[in-house]
Design an enzyme around this catalytic site. Sequence first.
Site, PDB file in Angstrom:
ATOM      1  N   HIS A 127       2.044   2.062  -3.433  1.00 42.68           N
ATOM      2  CA  HIS A 127       1.065   2.816  -4.227  1.00 42.68           C
ATOM      3  C   HIS A 127       1.240   4.316  -3.998  1.00 42.68           C
ATOM      4  O   HIS A 127       1.156   5.116  -4.931  1.00 42.68           O
ATOM      5  CB  HIS A 127      -0.352   2.416  -3.842  1.00 42.68           C
ATOM      6  CG  HIS A 127      -0.853   1.184  -4.525  1.00 42.68           C
ATOM      7  ND1 HIS A 127      -0.790   1.012  -5.889  1.00 42.68           N
ATOM      8  CD2 HIS A 127      -1.466   0.067  -4.038  1.00 42.68           C
ATOM      9  CE1 HIS A 127      -1.316  -0.160  -6.213  1.00 42.68           C
ATOM     10  NE2 HIS A 127      -1.726  -0.750  -5.109  1.00 42.68           N
ATOM     11  N   GLU A 141       0.825  -1.213   0.000  1.00 41.77           N
ATOM     12  CA  GLU A 141       0.000   0.000   0.000  1.00 41.77           C
ATOM     13  C   GLU A 141       0.859   1.263   0.000  1.00 41.77           C
ATOM     14  O   GLU A 141       0.534   2.239  -0.688  1.00 41.77           O
ATOM     15  CB  GLU A 141      -0.943  -0.011   1.201  1.00 41.77           C
ATOM     16  CG  GLU A 141      -1.959  -1.147   1.198  1.00 41.77           C
ATOM     17  CD  GLU A 141      -2.779  -1.197  -0.078  1.00 41.77           C
ATOM     18  OE1 GLU A 141      -2.973  -0.139  -0.719  1.00 41.77           O
ATOM     19  OE2 GLU A 141      -3.232  -2.295  -0.461  1.00 41.77           O
TER      20      GLU A 141
END
Length: 299
Positions: free
Chosen positions: A147, A144
Amino acid sequence: MNIYNAISANIWKSYFIIALFVLFAGTVAYVIGHATGAGPSWGVFIFIIAIIYSFVSYFYSDKIVLATSGARQIQKKDNPELFNIVEELSIGDGLPMPKVYIIDDQSPNAFATGRDPKHAAVAATSGILERLNRAELEGVLAHELSHVKNYDTRLMAITAVLVGFIALITDIFTRTLFWGGFRNNNDRDNRAEGIFMIIAIILAILAPIIASLIQLAVSRKRELLADASGALLTRYPEGLARALEKISADPRPLQTASNATAHLFIVNPFKDKGFHSWVSNLFSTHPPIEERIKILRSM
């Protein structure tokens, strides 16, 4: 395939797809502009509208996503382990500390949002905190944070502009065509007009579908890139691979997920099975779990 090759390949594939996307959007605008007699200026005007809409969404979408997902912000004292993992990974990746959220849902999942690293947030469900051990949770959170570092939210905002642009111009074209708005163009060559009109009608039908598939292709490449970048950050691809196995094996769908937010999560939050799952995979923002695990274990 090593981690560095995976990262490099996915970066260039993403940019290549984006370049094709821009070319495709321009072609659609050109053909429909000629078919309607409005010329390129019409397409430019619609494109500006799409950019303005996306600009507003870009600055406020993270707040909307967190609110609709039922995420609540936590501090270190609320969940020291989760907070420490995010903090350590952020330091290791040279990122500002993002805000940390928990979603009270037993379905294991997680996502990141925010327009740039300075305005980022990471959210994890209570289910994923219960199901995964520390190494697996580190793999998920590293994915995450990748990202965030790779500016995937910004890239997907660009593709959203292009999809919205194509959908808008094809919708306007089909509505005007239905109401007979292109009949007073007698000064144009009838044969050329007819050819452009036929091509424009075909594009009006196929372009939104093609645009959505290109958008999904970009999203899938960014997921693979985040997998590889996350594995590079933790230096332990197996942790993320095991996490993906556990998350995908859990049958419980995420109650607060929607079609608008599903692409943000590390794994499809709907957990569809059977034929419907096959159709969903075709139009999924995520690569198949089996493919992701196989690539991680080959690093």
